[in-house]
Design an enzyme around this catalytic site. Structure first.
Site: not given
Ligand SMILES: *[C@@H]1O[C@H](CO)[C@@H](O)[C@H](O)[C@H]1NC(C)=O
Ligand SMILES: *[C@@H]1O[C@H](CO)[C@@H](O)[C@H](O)[C@H]1NC(C)=O
Length: 346
Positions: A202, A206
């Site tokens: 993740y 980002k």
């Protein structure tokens, strides 16, 4: 007729370049800090009224809260997601929140915007070319790096980075085509500013979104399309509840001191940031320290305060990392799996 004490101070000052230096420094800092504020005031504030806003991931969480907020301030809002039932329920809420339902129009588009074609079709279905895009779609599947498989990383790539990339690409093309001088808001995360155990599928996505925002901020000066990047911390959304299911204990313990924010609070702070003209937007002071400490040469949110925050962050955040985050990870060493089930090298 001056006081003898004043005379003494003056005499002392004349002989002390340090005081002049200090005074000059403070004056310079104040001027540098105020200048961008004045500039931002002079520029027109972004107002939701009479805007055509497209929101990906608009059926729940931050996207839905933002849709409701912008509708309540007069914008025409179109939300995009895949699940029609959720979209229908969300649209009802948006209509209810609408400032003047008769003159505003709200709609939903069911589409998979994780592909370029899907995003292109979605933008085509908008009744008018959007002048503002908020890329709120995304989600994490936390877990230990060595326990996750190729499809988990691929999912992160698709769900987070590729979705933001495809929707931005399709919308910006439509904006350029129509001569719309629009606005694109990408959503990164607190872990787009620092990496943390459990977020390997993740956090890098980002970071990538932050990179995309920096690149497009520069490139879209060509078309007068403005770009912002938002870094929320924990949001109390359905996505957060899904994350909790696979979140390693160690990560839960590190996040224990975290105070999650509601989607409504995040939406309000995001809108504030956009209206202040901030390029990197945060919604809590801890994330703002990370932003200031790691901001590089991206445009800041006020020279003087950013200077203070970045100094403070460079001191306080490593202390937090050593004594809190890293210490907790080390404490959990004994419970980390020592081998991958079903992955023996036979
Ligand atoms: C918003 O929707 C209404 C109703 O369809 C329309 O008349 C208006 O022009 C739209 N506003 C913008 C900015 O497109
Ligand atoms: C962008 O804005 C500037 C200043 O308002 C204007 O002069 C220029 O024509 C605009 N450029 C484009 C490509 O729209």
């Amino acid at each position: 007729m001056s006081h003898p004490l004043l005379e003494k101070v003056r005499a002392a000052q004349q002989g002390n370049p340090l005081i002049y230096g200090l005074a000059f420094g403070i004056l310079l800092a104040v001027v540098l800090n105020i200048m961008p504020l004045l500039n931002a005031r002079a520029k027109k504030r972004w107002m939701p009224e009479r805007k055509n806003v497209l929101i990906t991931g608009g059926s729940q969480g931050l996207g839905l809260a933002l849709a409701e907020l912008l509708a309540s301030k007069g914008a025409n809002v179109t939300i995009v997601a895949r699940n029609v039932d959720k979209l229908e329920q969300a649209l009802e809420k948006i209509k209810k929140a609408s400032a003047s339902p008769k003159t505003q129009s709200h709609a939903y588009i069911s589409a998979d915007v994780s592909t370029f074609n899907g995003a292109k079709q979605a933008v085509k279905k908008c009744s008018q070319v959007p002048d503002t895009l908020f890329c709120c779609a995304g989600g994490a599947k936390p877990g230990h790096f060595l326990e996750q498989e190729e499809q988990d990383f691929e999912m992160g790539l698709k769900m987070d980075y590729w979705t933001a990339l495809a929707s931005t690409h399709a919308t910006a093309r439509a904006m350029r085509e129509a001569g719309v001088e629009g606005k694109i808001v990408l959503v990164s995360s607190l872990v787009g500013l620092f990496g943390l155990v459990g977020y390997s599928q993740y956090a890098p996505m980002k970071y990538a979104i932050r990179g995309l925002a920096e690149t497009l901020r520069s490139e879209f000066l060509l078309y007068n399309i403005t770009v912002h990047c938002y870094f929320p911390a924990t949001i109390l959304s359905p996505g957060f509840e899904t994350e909790q299911l696979t979140k390693p204990h160690v990560l839960k313990e590190i996040e224990k001191s975290d105070v999650p924010q509601t989607p409504a609070v995040c939406a309000a702070r995001l809108l504030q940031g956009v209206q202040k003209g901030h390029f990197f937007i945060t919604s809590d002071w801890q994330t703002d320290l990370f932003r200031a400490a790691t901001g590089g040469v991206a445009p800041g949110n006020g020279c003087f305060m950013d200077f203070c925050k970045s100094r403070l962050g460079r001191i306080a955040l490593p202390i937090w990392r050593i004594f809190e985050a890293d210490a907790i990870v080390k404490k959990h060493r004994t419970e980390a799996p020592t081998s991958t089930p079903g992955a023996s090298s036979s």
